[in-house]
Design a protein around this motif. Structure first.
Motif, PDB file in Angstrom:
ATOM      1  N   UNK A 108       0.690  -1.319   0.236  1.00 54.19           N
ATOM      2  CA  UNK A 108      -0.203   0.112   0.020  1.00 54.19           C
ATOM      3  C   UNK A 108       0.832   1.066   0.052  1.00 54.19           C
ATOM      4  N   UNK A 109       2.015   1.469   0.906  1.00 51.03           N
ATOM      5  CA  UNK A 109       2.757   2.729   1.057  1.00 51.03           C
ATOM      6  C   UNK A 109       3.644   2.420  -0.755  1.00 51.03           C
ATOM      7  N   UNK A 110       3.766   1.882  -1.162  1.00 48.68           N
ATOM      8  CA  UNK A 110       4.603   1.903  -2.671  1.00 48.68           C
ATOM      9  C   UNK A 110       3.607   2.135  -3.361  1.00 48.68           C
ATOM     10  N   UNK A 111       2.180   2.004  -3.814  1.00 48.80           N
ATOM     11  CA  UNK A 111       0.992   1.938  -4.612  1.00 48.80           C
ATOM     12  C   UNK A 111       0.599   3.222  -4.588  1.00 48.80           C
ATOM     13  N   UNK A 112       0.295   3.947  -3.213  1.00 50.01           N
ATOM     14  CA  UNK A 112      -0.818   5.113  -2.806  1.00 50.01           C
ATOM     15  C   UNK A 112       0.143   6.462  -3.448  1.00 50.01           C
ATOM     16  N   UNK A 113       1.671   6.056  -3.670  1.00 49.27           N
ATOM     17  CA  UNK A 113       2.408   7.455  -4.646  1.00 49.27           C
ATOM     18  C   UNK A 113       2.285   7.331  -5.677  1.00 49.27           C
ATOM     19  N   UNK A 114       2.584   5.959  -6.605  1.00 50.75           N
ATOM     20  CA  UNK A 114       1.724   6.167  -7.792  1.00 50.75           C
ATOM     21  C   UNK A 114       0.360   6.042  -8.759  1.00 50.75           C
ATOM     22  N   UNK A 115      -0.463   5.701  -7.498  1.00 53.34           N
ATOM     23  CA  UNK A 115      -1.972   6.406  -7.458  1.00 53.34           C
ATOM     24  C   UNK A 115      -2.140   8.183  -7.596  1.00 53.34           C
ATOM     25  N   UNK A 116      -1.687   7.805  -6.229  1.00 54.14           N
ATOM     26  CA  UNK A 116      -1.489  10.099  -6.290  1.00 54.14           C
ATOM     27  C   UNK A 116      -1.393  10.886  -7.596  1.00 54.14           C
ATOM     28  N   UNK A 117      -0.223   9.991  -7.793  1.00 56.15           N
ATOM     29  CA  UNK A 117       0.214  11.085  -9.425  1.00 56.15           C
ATOM     30  C   UNK A 117      -0.833  10.713  -9.793  1.00 56.15           C
ATOM     31  N   UNK A 118      -2.047   8.862 -10.367  1.00 54.90           N
ATOM     32  CA  UNK A 118      -2.686   9.568 -11.482  1.00 54.90           C
ATOM     33  C   UNK A 118      -3.895  10.342 -11.161  1.00 54.90           C
ATOM     34  N   UNK A 119      -4.399   9.969  -9.792  1.00 51.00           N
ATOM     35  CA  UNK A 119      -5.811  10.148  -8.930  1.00 51.00           C
ATOM     36  C   UNK A 119      -4.813  12.490  -9.655  1.00 51.00           C
ATOM     37  N   UNK A 120      -4.522  12.939 -10.101  1.00 52.25           N
ATOM     38  CA  UNK A 120      -3.982  13.821  -9.646  1.00 52.25           C
ATOM     39  C   UNK A 120      -4.415  14.677 -10.894  1.00 52.25           C
ATOM     40  N   UNK A 121      -3.322  13.537 -12.131  1.00 55.70           N
ATOM     41  CA  UNK A 121      -3.066  13.817 -13.482  1.00 55.70           C
ATOM     42  C   UNK A 121      -4.205  13.049 -14.008  1.00 55.70           C
ATOM     43  N   UNK A 122      -4.947  13.596 -14.566  1.00 55.68           N
ATOM     44  CA  UNK A 122      -6.329  13.151 -15.525  1.00 55.68           C
ATOM     45  C   UNK A 122      -6.061  12.394 -16.603  1.00 55.68           C
ATOM     46  N   UNK A 123      -4.692  13.259 -17.760  1.00 50.76           N
ATOM     47  CA  UNK A 123      -4.972  13.196 -18.189  1.00 50.76           C
ATOM     48  C   UNK A 123      -3.640  11.762 -18.954  1.00 50.76           C
ATOM     49  N   UNK A 124      -3.116  11.550 -17.448  1.00 54.53           N
ATOM     50  CA  UNK A 124      -2.522  10.236 -17.338  1.00 54.53           C
ATOM     51  C   UNK A 124      -2.862   9.122 -17.420  1.00 54.53           C
ATOM     52  N   UNK A 125      -4.001   9.745 -16.823  1.00 55.99           N
ATOM     53  CA  UNK A 125      -4.426   7.636 -16.538  1.00 55.99           C
ATOM     54  C   UNK A 125      -5.653   7.816 -17.548  1.00 55.99           C
ATOM     55  N   UNK A 126      -6.100   9.119 -18.051  1.00 55.22           N
ATOM     56  CA  UNK A 126      -6.828   9.036 -19.300  1.00 55.22           C
ATOM     57  C   UNK A 126      -5.448   8.123 -20.548  1.00 55.22           C
ATOM     58  N   UNK A 127      -4.222   8.505 -20.670  1.00 55.06           N
ATOM     59  CA  UNK A 127      -3.419   7.731 -21.671  1.00 55.06           C
ATOM     60  C   UNK A 127      -3.197   6.302 -21.888  1.00 55.06           C
ATOM     61  N   UNK A 128      -3.171   6.284 -20.025  1.00 55.21           N
ATOM     62  CA  UNK A 128      -2.770   5.219 -19.382  1.00 55.21           C
ATOM     63  C   UNK A 128      -3.684   4.144 -19.976  1.00 55.21           C
TER      64      UNK A 128
END
Length: 336
Positions: free
Chosen positions: A90-110
């Protein structure tokens, strides 16, 4: 009892608790695919809307109602004092998840990446993912033991019953009393070819690999899944799993445990869910060299329904088109 020509609906029990045993797929990138395979009764269609596109579908029957509930749960977990190691999932995933949750375009590209290999490559280009992976360390060295090439085979915990009326020539684990058919209306289904009596055994299948649920590590053998007696044997390295005797330990160590011993705490934990351990074991059984040799043939090949056939494992249904981008993100990150 069913006369010839009638459709059979078979409700087959899964492996007896606490065994986690069913066929799936894994690979460096296809591990993500295996983490998407769900039972029919636990699947729920997830629409790609603004509200739930980042929803992570759980591995257990309980599901969060919406994105707000998920955020609340994650906030509670984040605020609680943690007793787990820093490199817990969870600590590892949370940092990556936070990146995607704050960047809609990044999540859409993924989300636009269709193949699992493309999704994995996309993640590996991100600095946050690279940093997280670099911080992962094994918890302990593997046991300083030589794996036996042909270890003594432990006895089965229970003998499988014979098929009624003999095996089907196209599907050796299926009785010839039924045949596999398909139609646009019904999909793929089984049809009786002869009179079937109550109690007739129609399917006896052998799992590609198995794993034990972690709450039963102290009470059941990791190899044969029998309840332990007083003369059990602990793994000499991880001390987390137990075996009936040295025969079970040597067989399990040779097949799978030598690869998972040093990382079992990372792979088998509640934050990831129960899918990861069996997916990791399938990688161990298939072997890196084999997966590398068939990687360009996986999509074009087909399974043979015979024991130990990885292609039949790989081509299980994953329902990826029904899953939001956030769920794909968690599975792909778990695979990494």
């Amino acid at each position: 009892s069913s006369p010839p020509g009638k459709v059979l609906i078979l409700f087959l029990p899964s492996s007896p608790n606490p065994i986690h045993s069913f066929k799936q797929c894994t690979h460096t990138h296809t591990l993500a695919r295996s983490l998407q395979v769900y039972n029919q009764d636990s699947r729920k269609s997830a629409k790609m809307s603004a509200d739930n596109r980042f929803e992570e579908l759980p591995d257990e029957p309980e599901e969060l109602d919406d994105f707000a509930d998920l955020e609340a749960v994650l906030e509670d977990i984040k605020d609680e004092p943690s007793t787990a190691p820093v490199q817990g999932f969870l600590p590892m995933y949370m940092s990556v998840r936070k990146l995607f949750s704050e960047n809609t375009k990044l999540l859409e590209d993924f989300g636009e990446k269709e193949q699992y290999s493309e999704k994995i490559d996309f993640l590996l280009q991100l600095k946050e993912v690279k940093t997280t992976l670099e911080d992962i360390k094994t918890e302990r060295p593997n046991p300083d033991l030589k794996a036996e090439e042909n270890p003594t085979k432990a006895s089965e915990w229970k003998e499988a019953p014979p098929l009624a009326h003999g095996p089907n020539k196209n599907f050796p684990h299926l009785s010839k009393a039924v045949e596999v058919k398909s139609s646009k209306a019904e999909g793929r289904y089984l049809s009786a070819t002869m009179k079937i009596n109550p109690g007739d055994v129609l399917i006896v299948d052998k799992p590609y690999t198995t794993s034990l649920f972690s709450p039963h590590y102290e009470t059941h053998c990791l190899n044969c899944f029998r309840r332990l007696m007083d003369n059990f044997v602990d793994c000499p390295a991880c001390k987390k799993v137990r075996f009936c005797d040295n025969v079970c330990f040597e067989e399990c160590y040779s097949k799978t445990h030598r690869w998972e011993c040093s990382v079992i705490g990372l792979v088998d934990n509640e934050d990831i869910g129960r899918m990861a351990t069996i997916a990791y074991r399938i990688i161990s059984k298939a072997g890196f060299s084999y997966l590398q040799s068939v990687s360009d043939k996986l999509e074009s090949g087909s399974g043979t329904y015979s024991d130990g056939d990885y292609l039949s494992v790989y081509h299980q249904i994953d329902n990826k088109e029904n899953r939001p981008a956030g769920d794909h993100l968690k599975r792909c990150f778990t695979a990494l």
